[in-house]
Design an enzyme around this catalytic site. Structure first.
Site, mmCIF file in Angstrom:
data_model
loop_
_atom_site.group_PDB
_atom_site.id
_atom_site.type_symbol
_atom_site.label_atom_id
_atom_site.label_comp_id
_atom_site.label_asym_id
_atom_site.label_seq_id
_atom_site.Cartn_x
_atom_site.Cartn_y
_atom_site.Cartn_z
ATOM 1 N N SER A 5 -13.777 -3.254 -10.680
ATOM 2 C CA SER A 5 -15.152 -3.726 -10.842
ATOM 3 C C SER A 5 -15.842 -3.062 -12.018
ATOM 4 C CB SER A 5 -15.972 -3.521 -9.567
ATOM 5 O OG SER A 5 -15.530 -2.448 -8.818
ATOM 6 N N ASP A 16 0.866 -1.180 0.000
ATOM 7 C CA ASP A 16 0.000 0.000 0.000
ATOM 8 C C ASP A 16 0.905 1.233 0.000
ATOM 9 O OD1 ASP A 16 -2.233 1.906 0.527
ATOM 10 O OD2 ASP A 16 -3.357 0.060 0.864
ATOM 11 N N VAL A 55 -6.117 -1.469 -5.995
ATOM 12 C CA VAL A 55 -5.992 -0.088 -5.499
ATOM 13 C C VAL A 55 -7.282 0.661 -5.845
ATOM 14 C CG1 VAL A 55 -3.469 -0.124 -5.728
ATOM 15 C CG2 VAL A 55 -4.852 0.798 -7.605
ATOM 16 N N GLU A 90 -10.314 2.695 -7.495
ATOM 17 C CA GLU A 90 -10.897 2.533 -8.828
ATOM 18 C C GLU A 90 -10.619 3.785 -9.666
ATOM 19 O OE1 GLU A 90 -11.845 -0.149 -9.946
ATOM 20 O OE2 GLU A 90 -13.663 -0.091 -11.144
ATOM 21 N N HIS A 119 -11.604 -10.671 -10.954
ATOM 22 C CA HIS A 119 -12.597 -9.887 -10.213
ATOM 23 C C HIS A 119 -13.169 -10.690 -9.045
ATOM 24 C CE1 HIS A 119 -16.830 -7.873 -10.291
ATOM 25 N NE2 HIS A 119 -16.059 -7.316 -9.395
ATOM 26 N N LYS A 146 -4.178 3.115 -11.267
ATOM 27 C CA LYS A 146 -3.996 1.727 -11.685
ATOM 28 C C LYS A 146 -2.847 1.636 -12.698
ATOM 29 C CE LYS A 146 -8.650 -0.093 -10.667
ATOM 30 N NZ LYS A 146 -8.447 -0.823 -9.440
HETATM 31 P P1 NAD Z 1 -10.397 0.513 -0.723
HETATM 32 O O1 NAD Z 1 -10.528 1.961 -0.856
HETATM 33 O O2 NAD Z 1 -10.910 -0.166 0.497
HETATM 34 O O3 NAD Z 1 -8.868 0.094 -0.867
HETATM 35 C C1 NAD Z 1 -7.996 0.581 -1.835
HETATM 36 C C2 NAD Z 1 -6.601 0.567 -1.238
HETATM 37 O O4 NAD Z 1 -5.660 0.898 -2.254
HETATM 38 C C3 NAD Z 1 -6.409 1.573 -0.096
HETATM 39 O O5 NAD Z 1 -5.881 0.910 1.036
HETATM 40 C C4 NAD Z 1 -5.414 2.559 -0.680
HETATM 41 O O6 NAD Z 1 -4.551 3.127 0.295
HETATM 42 C C5 NAD Z 1 -4.659 1.686 -1.665
HETATM 43 N N1 NAD Z 1 -3.951 2.462 -2.684
HETATM 44 C C6 NAD Z 1 -4.357 3.567 -3.310
HETATM 45 N N2 NAD Z 1 -3.399 3.978 -4.182
HETATM 46 C C7 NAD Z 1 -2.399 3.099 -4.094
HETATM 47 C C8 NAD Z 1 -1.129 2.989 -4.725
HETATM 48 N N3 NAD Z 1 -0.728 3.879 -5.629
HETATM 49 N N4 NAD Z 1 -0.349 1.950 -4.410
HETATM 50 C C9 NAD Z 1 -0.739 1.049 -3.496
HETATM 51 N N5 NAD Z 1 -1.922 1.099 -2.845
HETATM 52 C C10 NAD Z 1 -2.735 2.123 -3.158
HETATM 53 O O7 NAD Z 1 -11.086 -0.118 -2.022
HETATM 54 P P2 NAD Z 1 -11.624 -1.588 -2.276
HETATM 55 O O8 NAD Z 1 -13.077 -1.614 -1.988
HETATM 56 O O9 NAD Z 1 -10.716 -2.539 -1.623
HETATM 57 O O10 NAD Z 1 -11.489 -1.702 -3.854
HETATM 58 C C11 NAD Z 1 -10.272 -1.897 -4.478
HETATM 59 C C12 NAD Z 1 -10.498 -2.304 -5.919
HETATM 60 O O11 NAD Z 1 -11.311 -3.478 -5.952
HETATM 61 C C13 NAD Z 1 -11.213 -1.275 -6.763
HETATM 62 O O12 NAD Z 1 -10.713 -1.342 -8.073
HETATM 63 C C14 NAD Z 1 -12.654 -1.754 -6.731
HETATM 64 O O13 NAD Z 1 -13.387 -1.324 -7.843
HETATM 65 C C15 NAD Z 1 -12.462 -3.231 -6.755
HETATM 66 N N6 NAD Z 1 -13.573 -4.029 -6.223
HETATM 67 C C16 NAD Z 1 -14.245 -3.618 -5.120
HETATM 68 C C17 NAD Z 1 -15.277 -4.396 -4.637
HETATM 69 C C18 NAD Z 1 -16.017 -3.972 -3.397
HETATM 70 O O14 NAD Z 1 -17.083 -4.549 -3.107
HETATM 71 N N7 NAD Z 1 -15.507 -3.056 -2.614
HETATM 72 C C19 NAD Z 1 -15.631 -5.585 -5.270
HETATM 73 C C20 NAD Z 1 -14.913 -6.002 -6.391
HETATM 74 C C21 NAD Z 1 -13.888 -5.204 -6.860
#
Ligand code: NAD
Length: 729
Positions: free
Chosen positions: A436, A350, A407, A409, A457, A414
């Site tokens: 997503s 992270d 990370v 969205e 996913h 990304k």
């Molecule tokens: P989140 O906000 O809980 O976590 C994202 C994490 O990424 C944070 O801890 C942040 O500090 C970290 N981050 C940001 N920039 C970064 C970088 N440059 N390098 C390293 N880490 C970095 O989000 P989430 O809900 O865990 O979602 C993450 C991904 O998964 C997104 O693409 C989202 O669309 C996808 N997703 C989410 C869900 C859901 O239900 N939440 C389901 C499927 C997919």
């Protein structure tokens, strides 16, 4: 006998070791079925045998139940038709039921030494023994999960369990398909003794020496625990049970209704007659379209996908040993946990050490829970947790077979992490994005090796949700796909493979359930009615409740992005103005800020938000059965039409993936077997006719794709035209 080894000791006790050759787990195969009557006959007639102990020769468990995928004895790679599986299900249950009755009336004491999990027919075998000893290992599960695939226990389970533990406890256990851990099973009265693991046989033999060879229900003095239907307390149980089952299943699951009938009628008569009643209802259940649909999707197809049925043939099997997870948020932390549980060395990255550590803490919490429940030793927990390295340093990525990016969205972020990780990766490593909503082909533009870039996913919460949707970008290669499937099966999840599209397959179809709920709200239906009808269709919750869970601001954001991307082609969904106002004017984001269609107080249950009636006045006050039926049809058909569109656009091309992905991914009404089975069972022609009417009444969103019209004209079905067998022909 090849599946049962019999050793008679000096006391005349036959130790029967159940050990199916060439299998890691004992299941009731056709060969096992042939041998059980021989085994019973030997115990009964061999004068040298005074009693018997049945145990398992497998370290993995006692017996996992009937193997409907195994027909004719051989575990064949070819898919099994559901008709054949149903026939096998009937044959096995009916024949097993007879053999087990012969076992419990053989005149000699028989004990089960349960040294591992015993599920379904496996547990039913032990219930027909006069005594049950189980090893004190919290990993052991004992249960009757048949209702999860649209059936119920048909080898005496519905009759022996209520006689052992009472009707109420038995009904709950069978209808929920849950299992007991050994100590709970002892508490419930399902087993007689829990002994230290490894001492099961010894304890069982000790009982056999003095044990009585009669089941309690075959004694003259037998009384049903808690009373039967003609007992004042007993009748209450059936009245309540009936109401509860109705509330749980809305009549969508004939297996539950038939199971209740079998128990109600069966407990009033002696065991032999009771078993005949069980068989009658079991056969009735097997003939239902729901049983056929659920066995196919939730048993056969899921099993095939778990074994890598859609993995490209010819690519050598791979094993991910080290995997980096980028982003330690909600998803990344969950992914790190499931990887460590599968023994994969995991680097969790992270932007700050604190954020990375927090991700590992999440895994630590889940692992500690397992330890406290006795499901994992502290030693194993420490070793599992040690597999996760939280860091901010990309140098740790080196040597990873795979990267999972989770990370924020955001395309730019990304792209940046893709470049940073790839700089450390070997040529053949795979990069998987957990996005997503963002198309994979677009994200792959940041990659120097787009053939190794793929969508992986996950669903939230990662530790509980069993599906992983793998998305092929335009340039993704077959090797990357094979590696992604190998990874998903290693972490014990079910993979489906889809092509790139807005929302891929699962989110795209699921969102139509939410938008149809919004359309109904806009038309003036009462919110409570909309959610009730949603649950009546067999969906886990109503569309408004689920919208709150997903988050209204996310839905709003996706809607805005889609409108921007599609420009003139964008067709607004009815009711999206309501979400827009709730989010942008009223700050109601859904469950996450405790304000959505519902209010979520700190304590107590949620309640509908009173202000909703100002935004969406209720104008329809009637609620006739016909109207409820119409709303149910709209909610289910809208999703099924979208699945058919995905098919026509090439997003998905295998009926098994479409159905299993729908049930495991977004909870599509399991009784239906999935949206594609729903269309097949209704029949393409009738489905098209209904959708044409819905389209003229409610809008273009119900318009069917040409593919369905062609199928309707030719009398085709998805499974008939596109199944693996049809494709191979
Ligand atoms: P989140 O906000 O809980 O976590 C994202 C994490 O990424 C944070 O801890 C942040 O500090 C970290 N981050 C940001 N920039 C970064 C970088 N440059 N390098 C390293 N880490 C970095 O989000 P989430 O809900 O865990 O979602 C993450 C991904 O998964 C997104 O693409 C989202 O669309 C996808 N997703 C989410 C869900 C859901 O239900 N939440 C389901 C499927 C997919």
């Amino acid at each position: 006998m090849e599946n049962f080894k019999i050793e008679v000791d000096a006391d005349g006790i036959a130790l029967v070791t159940f050990d199916v050759p060439g299998r890691s787990m004992n299941t009731i195969t056709s060969k096992v079925m042939e041998e059980i009557p021989l085994l019973v006959e030997r115990i009964k007639t061999d004068a040298a045998i005074k009693g018997a102990v049945i145990t398992s020769g497998k370290a993995t468990g006692f017996c996992a139940g009937a193997d409907l995928g195994d027909l004719g004895g051989a575990q064949s790679a070819a898919p099994v038709s559901e008709e054949a599986a149903l026939k096998a299900g009937f044959d096995r249950s009916w024949r097993l039921q007879g053999s087990l009755r012969a076992l419990e009336t053989c005149g000699k004491p028989v004990a089960a030494a349960i040294n591992g999990l015993a599920l379904g027919g496996g547990l039913e075998i032990t219930l027909a023994c006069h005594y049950r000893v189980v090893g004190d290992n919290p990993k052991i599960q004992l249960g009757l999960p048949e209702t999860k695939v649209g059936l119920f226990p048909g080898a005496g389970g519905t009759q022996r369990l209520p006689r052992l533990i009472g009707v109420q406890a038995a009904l709950m256990q069978i209808s929920e398909g849950k299992s007991w851990r050994p100590q709970d099973a002892k508490g419930a009265g399902v087993v007689h003794e829990v002994v230290p693991a490894g001492q099961e046989v010894e304890a069982a033999k000790a009982w056999v020496k003095t044990g009585k060879a009669v089941q309690p229900w075959d004694e003259k003095s037998f009384k049903l625990p808690g009373g039967g239907p003609y007992h004042p307390a007993g009748i209450q149980v059936f009245i309540m049970g009936n109401a509860l089952l109705r509330k749980q299943s809305y009549g969508n699951y004939p297996a539950l209704t038939n199971m209740l009938k079998a128990v109600y009628e069966g407990v009033q008569v002696p065991m032999d007659a009771a078993l005949r009643i069980e068989t009658r209802y079991f056969v009735k259940t097997l003939m239902t379209p729901q049983a056929k649909a659920m066995i196919r999707s939730l048993f056969l197809s899921k099993q095939e996908l778990d074994k890598g049925a859609v993995r490209p043939a010819g690519v050598p099997k791979s094993e991910a040993k080290k995997v980096t997870v980028l982003g330690a948020g909600m998803m990344g932390a969950g992914i790190a946990y499931v990887q460590a549980m599968a023994g994969i060395e995991t680097v969790l990255i992270d932007t700050t050490q604190e954020a990375a550590d927090k991700g590992k803490e999440y895994a630590k919490g889940l692992i500690a829970k397992r330890v406290s429940r006795g499901q994992m030793t502290q030693e194993k927990a420490d070793a599992t947790l040690a597999l996760i390295t939280p860091t901010t340093d990309y140098a740790h990525v080196k040597g990873s077979d795979l990267v999972i990016e989770a990370v924020f969205e955001n395309r730019d972020i990304k792209a940046e992490v893709t470049k940073k990780a790839e700089a450390q990766l070997a040529e053949d490593a795979v990069f998987g994005s957990n996005t997503s909503t963002l198309p994979i082909s677009g994200l792959a533009e940041a990659s120097v090796r787009p053939e190794n870039f793929i969508g992986i996913h996950f669903f939230s919460p990662v530790d509980k949700m069993m599906l992983v949707e793998i998305i092929m970008g335009e340039k993704t290669g077959e090797v990357a796909l094979a590696k992604a499937i190998d990874y998903v099966t290693k972490i014990k999840k079910t993979p489906i493979v889809v092509n790139d599209s807005r929302g891929f397959y699962t989110s795209r179809c699921f969102s139509t359930y939410l938008t149809e709920g919004m359309a109904m709200l806009k038309e003036g239906y009462a919110p409570a009615m909309i959610d009730n009808v949603g649950r009546m269709t067999g969906m886990p919750r109503g569309p408004l409740e689920m919208h709150d869970d997903v988050a209204l601001d996310l839905s709003y954001k996706i809607g805005q992005q889609t409108a921007k991307d599609l420009g003139d082609k964008y067709v607004p969904n009815p009711g999206e103005d309501i979400v827009a106002r709730m989010v942008s004017e009223l700050g109601r984001y859904g469950r996450k800020n405790k304000k959505g269609f519902y209010d979520y107080p700190e304590s107590g249950p949620k309640s509908l938000w009173a202000g909703l009636s100002d935004l969406a006045p209720v104008t329809v006050s009637e609620s006739t059965p016909e109207l409820v039926e119409e709303l149910k049809t709209r909610l289910l058909y809208r999703q099924a039409v979208e699945a058919a569109r995905c098919w026509e656009e090439g997003v998905i091309d295998d009926p098994r993936e479409a159905d299993v992905g729908a049930i495991l991914g977004w909870g599509f009404a399991p009784w239906s077997g999935g949206p594609v089975t729903l269309i097949d069972q209704v029949g393409a022609a009738k489905f098209v006719e209904t959708c044409d009417r819905l389209a003229s009444q409610y809008g273009e969103r119900f318009k069917v794709p040409q593919l369905l019209r062609d199928m309707a004209a030719n009398g085709e079905s998805f499974y008939g035209r596109f199944s693996a067998k049809a494709k191979a022909a």
